[in-house]
Design an enzyme around this catalytic site. Sequence first.
Site, mmCIF file in Angstrom:
data_model
loop_
_atom_site.group_PDB
_atom_site.id
_atom_site.type_symbol
_atom_site.label_atom_id
_atom_site.label_comp_id
_atom_site.label_asym_id
_atom_site.label_seq_id
_atom_site.Cartn_x
_atom_site.Cartn_y
_atom_site.Cartn_z
ATOM 1 C CD GLU A 178 -3.864 5.496 -8.722
ATOM 2 O OE1 GLU A 178 -3.007 6.577 -8.618
ATOM 3 O OE2 GLU A 178 -4.086 4.833 -7.467
ATOM 4 C CE LYS A 220 -0.860 3.511 -8.251
ATOM 5 N NZ LYS A 220 0.083 4.484 -7.474
HETATM 6 C C1 5MM Z 1 0.631 7.297 -1.914
HETATM 7 O O1 5MM Z 1 -0.734 7.852 -2.014
HETATM 8 C C2 5MM Z 1 -1.123 8.514 -3.181
HETATM 9 C C3 5MM Z 1 -1.819 9.867 -2.843
HETATM 10 O O2 5MM Z 1 -2.796 9.780 -2.211
HETATM 11 P P1 5MM Z 1 -3.318 11.373 -1.640
HETATM 12 O O3 5MM Z 1 -3.458 12.118 -3.266
HETATM 13 O O4 5MM Z 1 -4.765 10.980 -1.139
HETATM 14 O O5 5MM Z 1 -2.406 11.926 -0.999
HETATM 15 C C4 5MM Z 1 -2.146 7.677 -3.770
HETATM 16 O O6 5MM Z 1 -2.478 8.333 -5.079
HETATM 17 C C5 5MM Z 1 -1.380 6.440 -4.301
HETATM 18 O O7 5MM Z 1 -0.223 6.964 -5.370
HETATM 19 C C6 5MM Z 1 -2.097 5.151 -5.198
HETATM 20 O O8 5MM Z 1 -3.417 5.366 -4.650
HETATM 21 C C7 5MM Z 1 -1.440 3.823 -4.493
HETATM 22 O O9 5MM Z 1 -1.109 4.073 -3.325
HETATM 23 P P2 5MM Z 1 -1.546 2.454 -2.616
HETATM 24 O O10 5MM Z 1 -1.496 2.934 -1.061
HETATM 25 O O11 5MM Z 1 -3.174 2.273 -2.801
HETATM 26 O O12 5MM Z 1 -0.731 1.471 -2.989
#
Ligand code: 5MM
Length: 338
Positions: A178, A220
């Site tokens: 990602e 991702k």
């Molecule tokens: C769900 O949020 C994930 C975890 O974030 P932290 O490590 O800051 O707690 C994040 O990695 C998420 O899986 C991805 O960024 C995709 O989430 P979004 O909200 O951008 O779809």
Amino acid sequence: MNLNILHETAVAMVAPGKGLLAADESTGTIKKRFDKIGVENTEANRQIYRDLLFTTAGFEQHTSGVILYEETLFQKSLAGQPFPQLLASKGVIPGIKVDEGAKPLPAGGPDETVTEGLDGLRERLQKYKAAGARFAKWRAVISIGAHTPTHTAIHVNAHALARYAALCQEAGIVPIVEPEVLMDADNTVETCERVTEWILSAVFEELFVQRVALEGMILKPNMVVSGIKCPVQAGVAEVAERTIKVLKRHVPAAVPGIAFLSGGQSDLLATAHLDAMNKIGGVPWKLTFSYGRALQAAAQKAWSGKNVDAGRKAHLHRSKMNGLAALGQWSEALEKAA
Ligand code: 5MM
């Protein structure tokens, strides 16, 4: 490493009409989500909330896998079943976020981060696999500013992503790679396109150097969008076209699937963009979702710590809409009808 098993898992993660639920918020991030709905960030409340998500009847029809945070991987459902087993019993593949967050790069350059967590990762992967995780996730964060991203940030993050991915495959775990270009600035869509191209080309070069088998991974990425503070916002068709153009230039056809992050887009836009890309079609990989906020925001609001049924209903609805978008069969009329 058994590449056939990795490939089979990767293909199942992007099965037609299905995508991933990113429920891997760390304790600090879920606190921000809970604060918005007035829920105290306790372990018990996190268990109740994730139980709501994973026991939503029918979400498994649109959800291939769930990315868990470490606490959740080792937590039980309210009925006493370990969460990974509960998911597996519904045909949903359990996965685990293994990075330890984006940390500031040493002083001397602009404010940028590198994602950490490689130390001890080989051993942690064994523990996660024994608990039922079949895929993992590592997020690199690239920010756009007047003097960023720098070559340094692009290089160290691409390198770490590939180190992580190689270790996952050694352990028989499919890596989700990602590289997220943030959409929180005032940059144009053209700048997002250029930066996304830059990080993707760097990531795939590192994956090659570090012998990562592309058939056994999932990408991702962010979509190519205008920064949220940019006065001119690219429309749905433009986002879809630019994103596909960039992906075609930089993602080899051997990668089974691309599961987008939502990055702060509204629920509806995240769905509309994915749908528009699948309507264009003609690409060698499956295009689906791996949304966190765009899948959960509605469910969190509806639940608000009290109304479990409303939370489940909202979760099922967004899962269904995104499942349709993964097939290019979504329309705004379906949202209105619901
Ligand atoms: C769900 O949020 C994930 C975890 O974030 P932290 O490590 O800051 O707690 C994040 O990695 C998420 O899986 C991805 O960024 C995709 O989430 P979004 O909200 O951008 O779809």
